[in-house]
Design a protein around this motif. Structure first.
Motif, mmCIF file in Angstrom:
data_model
loop_
_atom_site.group_PDB
_atom_site.id
_atom_site.type_symbol
_atom_site.label_atom_id
_atom_site.label_comp_id
_atom_site.label_asym_id
_atom_site.label_seq_id
_atom_site.Cartn_x
_atom_site.Cartn_y
_atom_site.Cartn_z
ATOM 1 N N LEU A 171 0.830 -1.289 0.368
ATOM 2 C CA LEU A 171 0.002 -0.054 -0.086
ATOM 3 C C LEU A 171 0.769 1.115 -0.463
ATOM 4 C CD1 LEU A 171 -2.446 1.747 0.169
ATOM 5 C CD2 LEU A 171 -2.799 0.875 3.039
ATOM 6 N N SER A 172 1.137 1.678 1.091
ATOM 7 C CA SER A 172 2.125 2.828 1.380
ATOM 8 C C SER A 172 3.813 3.050 0.845
ATOM 9 C CB SER A 172 1.875 3.407 2.798
ATOM 10 O OG SER A 172 2.209 2.625 3.687
ATOM 11 N N GLY A 173 3.892 1.692 0.785
ATOM 12 C CA GLY A 173 5.675 1.057 0.100
ATOM 13 C C GLY A 173 6.108 1.469 -0.927
ATOM 14 N N SER A 174 4.354 1.066 -1.961
ATOM 15 C CA SER A 174 5.342 1.110 -3.420
ATOM 16 C C SER A 174 3.583 2.549 -4.077
ATOM 17 C CB SER A 174 4.172 -0.623 -3.861
ATOM 18 O OG SER A 174 5.193 -1.568 -3.487
ATOM 19 N N GLY A 175 3.132 2.237 -2.300
ATOM 20 C CA GLY A 175 1.868 3.621 -3.585
ATOM 21 C C GLY A 175 2.450 4.923 -3.666
ATOM 22 N N PRO A 176 3.474 4.841 -3.910
ATOM 23 C CA PRO A 176 4.143 6.659 -3.618
ATOM 24 C C PRO A 176 4.255 6.280 -5.857
ATOM 25 C CG PRO A 176 5.026 6.273 -2.466
ATOM 26 C CD PRO A 176 4.547 4.901 -2.561
ATOM 27 N N ALA A 177 4.391 5.585 -6.771
ATOM 28 C CA ALA A 177 4.467 4.786 -7.739
ATOM 29 C C ALA A 177 3.168 4.995 -7.803
ATOM 30 C CB ALA A 177 4.956 3.317 -7.986
ATOM 31 N N TYR A 178 2.140 4.355 -7.417
ATOM 32 C CA TYR A 178 0.414 4.462 -8.436
ATOM 33 C C TYR A 178 0.085 6.030 -8.498
ATOM 34 C CZ TYR A 178 0.868 0.369 -5.794
ATOM 35 O OH TYR A 178 1.692 -1.711 -5.013
ATOM 36 N N VAL A 179 0.251 6.415 -7.601
ATOM 37 C CA VAL A 179 0.125 8.356 -7.268
ATOM 38 C C VAL A 179 0.862 9.054 -8.305
ATOM 39 C CG1 VAL A 179 -0.358 10.010 -6.247
ATOM 40 C CG2 VAL A 179 -0.524 7.721 -5.052
ATOM 41 N N PHE A 180 2.165 8.969 -8.484
ATOM 42 C CA PHE A 180 2.452 9.026 -10.000
ATOM 43 C C PHE A 180 2.608 9.157 -10.740
ATOM 44 C CE2 PHE A 180 6.453 8.634 -6.703
ATOM 45 C CZ PHE A 180 6.362 10.216 -6.189
ATOM 46 N N GLU A 181 1.662 7.614 -10.858
ATOM 47 C CA GLU A 181 0.833 7.170 -12.915
ATOM 48 C C GLU A 181 -0.005 7.804 -12.734
ATOM 49 O OE1 GLU A 181 0.864 3.377 -15.099
ATOM 50 O OE2 GLU A 181 2.638 5.129 -14.124
ATOM 51 N N MET A 182 -0.696 7.959 -11.305
ATOM 52 C CA MET A 182 -2.366 8.647 -11.994
ATOM 53 C C MET A 182 -2.305 10.613 -12.217
ATOM 54 S SD MET A 182 -3.899 7.027 -8.605
ATOM 55 C CE MET A 182 -5.211 8.032 -7.931
ATOM 56 N N ILE A 183 -0.868 11.089 -11.395
ATOM 57 C CA ILE A 183 -0.819 12.675 -11.678
ATOM 58 C C ILE A 183 -0.509 12.472 -13.095
ATOM 59 C CG2 ILE A 183 0.707 14.400 -10.772
ATOM 60 C CD1 ILE A 183 0.694 12.956 -8.197
ATOM 61 N N GLU A 184 0.605 11.041 -14.107
ATOM 62 C CA GLU A 184 0.559 11.345 -14.898
ATOM 63 C C GLU A 184 -0.601 11.904 -15.865
ATOM 64 O OE1 GLU A 184 4.559 10.571 -17.916
ATOM 65 O OE2 GLU A 184 3.567 8.930 -16.196
ATOM 66 N N ALA A 185 -0.989 10.602 -15.278
ATOM 67 C CA ALA A 185 -2.409 9.937 -16.086
ATOM 68 C C ALA A 185 -3.423 11.555 -16.378
ATOM 69 C CB ALA A 185 -3.313 9.083 -15.873
ATOM 70 N N LEU A 186 -3.252 12.188 -15.311
ATOM 71 C CA LEU A 186 -4.329 13.427 -15.111
ATOM 72 C C LEU A 186 -3.746 14.313 -15.945
ATOM 73 C CD1 LEU A 186 -5.611 12.989 -11.167
ATOM 74 C CD2 LEU A 186 -5.966 12.434 -13.387
ATOM 75 N N SER A 187 -2.529 14.579 -16.161
ATOM 76 C CA SER A 187 -1.772 15.687 -16.569
ATOM 77 C C SER A 187 -1.914 15.362 -17.530
ATOM 78 C CB SER A 187 -0.582 15.334 -16.528
ATOM 79 O OG SER A 187 0.323 16.438 -17.055
ATOM 80 N N ASP A 188 -1.885 13.766 -17.991
ATOM 81 C CA ASP A 188 -1.532 13.822 -19.802
ATOM 82 C C ASP A 188 -3.333 14.334 -20.922
ATOM 83 O OD1 ASP A 188 0.261 13.230 -20.033
ATOM 84 O OD2 ASP A 188 -0.466 10.945 -19.834
ATOM 85 N N GLY A 189 -4.416 14.187 -19.317
ATOM 86 C CA GLY A 189 -6.161 14.303 -20.287
ATOM 87 C C GLY A 189 -6.239 15.901 -20.137
ATOM 88 N N ALA A 190 -5.852 16.648 -19.432
ATOM 89 C CA ALA A 190 -6.081 18.203 -19.299
ATOM 90 C C ALA A 190 -4.987 18.723 -20.366
ATOM 91 C CB ALA A 190 -5.393 18.724 -18.189
ATOM 92 N N VAL A 191 -3.748 18.106 -21.210
ATOM 93 C CA VAL A 191 -3.013 18.052 -22.412
ATOM 94 C C VAL A 191 -3.600 17.796 -22.945
ATOM 95 C CG1 VAL A 191 -1.210 18.123 -23.328
ATOM 96 C CG2 VAL A 191 -0.899 17.911 -21.012
ATOM 97 N N LEU A 192 -4.698 16.546 -23.504
ATOM 98 C CA LEU A 192 -5.346 16.200 -23.899
ATOM 99 C C LEU A 192 -6.534 17.443 -25.144
ATOM 100 C CD1 LEU A 192 -6.626 13.826 -26.141
ATOM 101 C CD2 LEU A 192 -7.768 12.981 -24.602
ATOM 102 N N MET A 193 -6.934 17.964 -24.005
ATOM 103 C CA MET A 193 -7.827 18.511 -23.974
ATOM 104 C C MET A 193 -7.529 20.027 -23.768
ATOM 105 S SD MET A 193 -10.384 17.190 -23.908
ATOM 106 C CE MET A 193 -11.474 18.050 -24.149
#
Length: 270
Positions: A171-193
């Motif tokens: 959860l928290s040990g590996s979790g930052p990587a999941y969140v970085f992926e989410m941030i990148e994906a959300l950013s990609d979505g905004a760039v797409l728009m």
């Protein structure tokens, strides 16, 4: 527990982050910390960022400290424990942040001392860590309180049974990587728009940071906070509908499960 000195065996990024936390919070003074490391660059960085002293000699740290933070690479831990066992006493509290190092391993190598095992995570570097820790059989309630308060200088710390540290890892040990992926994906979505990348990434990261802080500070269930943002027929429910269609919940649950199982597997090999 009255502690005069805190020592670090290993002066890398996590050790430096924890040292900065205990100093900046007033938990300990810079002159009460001492770190050892075989690499001159690590010693130099530790000294520059904390104002504390360093040495090449691990035994210098052991002789000076009441609490010894083990912050070395897993592959050298065995040699370090063998070296420390020559001078360790019942007065020493060892706190290990070494990945995969079980309490049994620590207690077998240095049986006369007390031991705590910690699973930290990288946001401790910015004083927003999330750690789980487990106590060995000789650890006192004062020891546990001290360790929790020390870890809380760089974030959140929870005392959990050792068999659950694999879940903390997933959860928290590996979790930052999941969140970085989410941030990148959300950013990609905004760039797409049409939003510029720099603004998109800043807004995505700040949104996750703010939402997380709301969960921690309000104490409300995440579902209730989600509902408060979700108006009937509005933009948020439209976005949530897509997340449900894509299986976001199941994907994140599977990620934690997979990382937990991998942690258990690696632990069996260590």
């Amino acid at each position: 527990m009255s502690v005069q000195k805190i020592g670090f065996i290993g002066a890398g990024k996590m050790a430096t982050a924890l040292a900065k936390g205990v100093i900046n919070s007033g938990f300990a003074a810079a002159e009460d910390l001492l770190a050892s490391d075989s690499f001159a660059d690590s010693r130099s960085a530790f000294e520059k960022q904390t104002g504390s002293r360093t040495t090449e000699n691990n035994l210098d740290v052991l002789k000076a400290a009441d609490v010894v933070i083990l912050a070395v690479k897993p592959q050298v831990l065995g040699d370090v424990l063998t070296e420390l066992s020559k001078e360790a006493t019942a007065e020493h509290l060892f706190v290990s942040i070494v990945a995969g190092a079980k309490l049994e391993t620590l207690q077998r190598a240095i049986p006369e001392s007390r031991h705590v095992r910690v699973m930290p995570n990288t946001p401790a570097i910015v004083q927003l860590g999330a750690a789980g820790f487990s106590c060995g059989t000789k650890v006192t309630s004062d020891d546990a309180t001290f360790v929790q308060e020390m870890l809380e200088t760089v974030g959140l710390a929870l005392n959990v049974p050792e068999h659950l540290l694999d879940v903390v890892t997933g959860l928290s040990g590996s979790g930052p990587a999941y969140v970085f992926e989410m941030i990148e994906a959300l950013s990609d979505g905004a760039v797409l728009m049409g939003l510029p990348r720099a603004a998109a990434t800043q807004l995505a990261a700040q949104t996750l940071l703010g939402a997380a802080k709301m969960v921690l500070e309000t104490g409300e269930h995440p579902g209730a906070l989600k509902d408060a943002v979700t108006s009937p027929g509005g933009t948020t429910i439209a976005g949530l509908h897509q997340l449900e269609r894509g299986g976001l919940r199941g994907i994140l649950m599977n990620a934690v499960q997979a990382a937990t199982e991998k942690s258990k597997e690696l632990g069996q090999k260590s």
